[in-house]
Design an enzyme around this catalytic site. Structure first.
Site, PDB file in Angstrom:
ATOM      1  N   LYS A  51      12.370   3.170  72.904  1.00 42.00           N
ATOM      2  CA  LYS A  51      12.052   4.453  73.534  1.00 42.00           C
ATOM      3  C   LYS A  51      10.620   4.465  74.033  1.00 42.00           C
ATOM      4  O   LYS A  51      10.336   4.970  75.128  1.00 42.00           O
ATOM      5  CB  LYS A  51      12.276   5.600  72.532  1.00 42.00           C
ATOM      6  CG  LYS A  51      13.736   5.830  72.183  1.00 42.00           C
ATOM      7  CD  LYS A  51      13.884   6.861  71.082  1.00 42.00           C
ATOM      8  CE  LYS A  51      15.345   7.087  70.716  1.00 42.00           C
ATOM      9  NZ  LYS A  51      15.538   8.017  69.588  1.00 42.00           N
ATOM     10  N   GLN A  61      12.805  10.716  64.445  1.00 41.25           N
ATOM     11  CA  GLN A  61      13.931   9.795  64.309  1.00 41.25           C
ATOM     12  C   GLN A  61      14.757  10.140  63.067  1.00 41.25           C
ATOM     13  O   GLN A  61      14.222  10.258  61.958  1.00 41.25           O
ATOM     14  CB  GLN A  61      13.424   8.351  64.223  1.00 41.25           C
ATOM     15  CG  GLN A  61      14.502   7.298  64.140  1.00 41.25           C
ATOM     16  CD  GLN A  61      15.344   7.228  65.408  1.00 41.25           C
ATOM     17  OE1 GLN A  61      14.866   7.490  66.493  1.00 41.25           O
ATOM     18  NE2 GLN A  61      16.604   6.867  65.264  1.00 41.25           N
ATOM     19  N   ASP A  88      14.927  16.423  71.976  1.00 40.61           N
ATOM     20  CA  ASP A  88      16.237  16.055  71.436  1.00 40.61           C
ATOM     21  C   ASP A  88      17.242  17.188  71.593  1.00 40.61           C
ATOM     22  O   ASP A  88      18.451  16.968  71.477  1.00 40.61           O
ATOM     23  CB  ASP A  88      16.114  15.696  69.952  1.00 40.61           C
ATOM     24  CG  ASP A  88      16.117  14.187  69.725  1.00 40.61           C
ATOM     25  OD1 ASP A  88      16.650  13.463  70.585  1.00 40.61           O
ATOM     26  OD2 ASP A  88      15.611  13.741  68.685  1.00 40.61           O
TER      27      ASP A  88
END
Length: 294
Positions: A55, A99, A122
């Site tokens: 990422k 994460q 997200d």
């Protein structure tokens, strides 16, 4: 194999990343900020480390600023929340990604709520989840939508064009994929059925679908005879299947070899939905930076 049936997620993701890169350059040229993406990782899980690094590389390649905060697995919840608060207050950071999964001693819900809604790239913050539930057909997505569902909607738009009137069946009701993708399909004027472990005669329900989205986490669960001829099949599953000689391979939630004989279009595993998830993370970060610039 009918190559024309395969939805090439890698190609769609490459095109989206190119648009994001161009968008970053245009934003900076207009005097806007260079988008900043911060990742937070607790522990030393190898797969998570690889994912977070990828990422960061993708963000940097798109012209963004990539920041990383690595914390040990025994970090207290108070310290994790303090790290998020620091990133919330940092004006150079436009997107924050924590994460998952987090260690057991961490309250995941409290952590996700701690991320500022405008920086929640997200799309997991309750405020963004609620806005997705309220959105009507034709209304703009002026907030972050979960990356995998957003990627699925982009693949469907690019493959089929208008989805209006199609019957979409979603197999799986998770808050990460099943429910948000159903909301996006409703926004596209589909008639949507959400199925789950208690659904009666699931194969029969699947056979009614013009669009079948499968996100149930069971390898090759959906068989070829569950699929309506000509239907578009989106396989979200990523499962590692053991092979002889201690080898393994990745398979989806759909029995691909059977399904491709029946489906009109289908995503492979790997190379289907997966590449779109990271590309949509970059897209969400760019949009967050644009919103701060007005």
């Amino acid at each position: 194999m009918a190559e024309g049936k395969i939805i090439d997620g890698k190609a769609y993701a490459a095109a989206l990343r190119a648009r994001v890169t161009q968008g970053v350059a245009e934003l900076v040229t207009r005097g806007g900020p260079k988008p900043g993406l911060a990742t937070v990782l607790m522990g030393e899980d190898a797969a998570s480390q690889v994912y977070v690094r990828s990422k960061g590389r993708e963000a940097a390649a798109a012209g963004m600023v990539s920041l990383h905060r690595g914390l040990s697995a025994d970090t207290t919840q108070q310290r994790l929340l303090a790290t998020i608060a620091e990133l919330n207050a940092d004006h150079s950071v436009h997107g924050i990604l924590v994460q998952l999964p987090l260690p057991r001693h961490i309250d995941t819900h409290r952590v996700l709520v701690a991320v500022a809604p405008g920086k929640d790239v997200d799309g997991f913050h309750p405020m963004n989840v609620g806005r997705l539930g309220e959105i009507l057909p034709g209304e703009p997505l002026d907030f972050s939508v979960p990356c995998t569902p957003l990627g699925i909607s982009m693949l469907l738009d690019g493959t089929l064009g208008s989805l209006a009137g199609a019957h979409a069946v979603v197999v799986g009701r998770s808050t990460l994929v099943g429910r948000p993708v159903a909301q996006l399909l409703l926004r596209a004027d589909c008639t949507v059925t959400i199925t789950h472990s208690r659904t009666r005669d699931l194969p029969a329900v699947c056979r009614t679908a013009d669009i079948l989205v499968v996100a149930i986490g069971k390898p090759e669960f959906v068989r070829g005879d569950w699929i309506k001829p000509g239907a578009t099949v989106i396989d979200v599953g990523i499962n590692r299947q053991a092979l002889p000689d201690d080898k393994s391979k990745l398979v989806g939630d759909v029995a691909f070899a059977e399904a491709i004989e029946v489906a009109g279009h289908i995503t492979p595993v790997p190379g289907g939905v997966g590449p779109m998830t990271v590309a949509c993370l970059l897209h969400n970060t760019l949009q967050a930076a644009k919103r701060t610039h007005g």
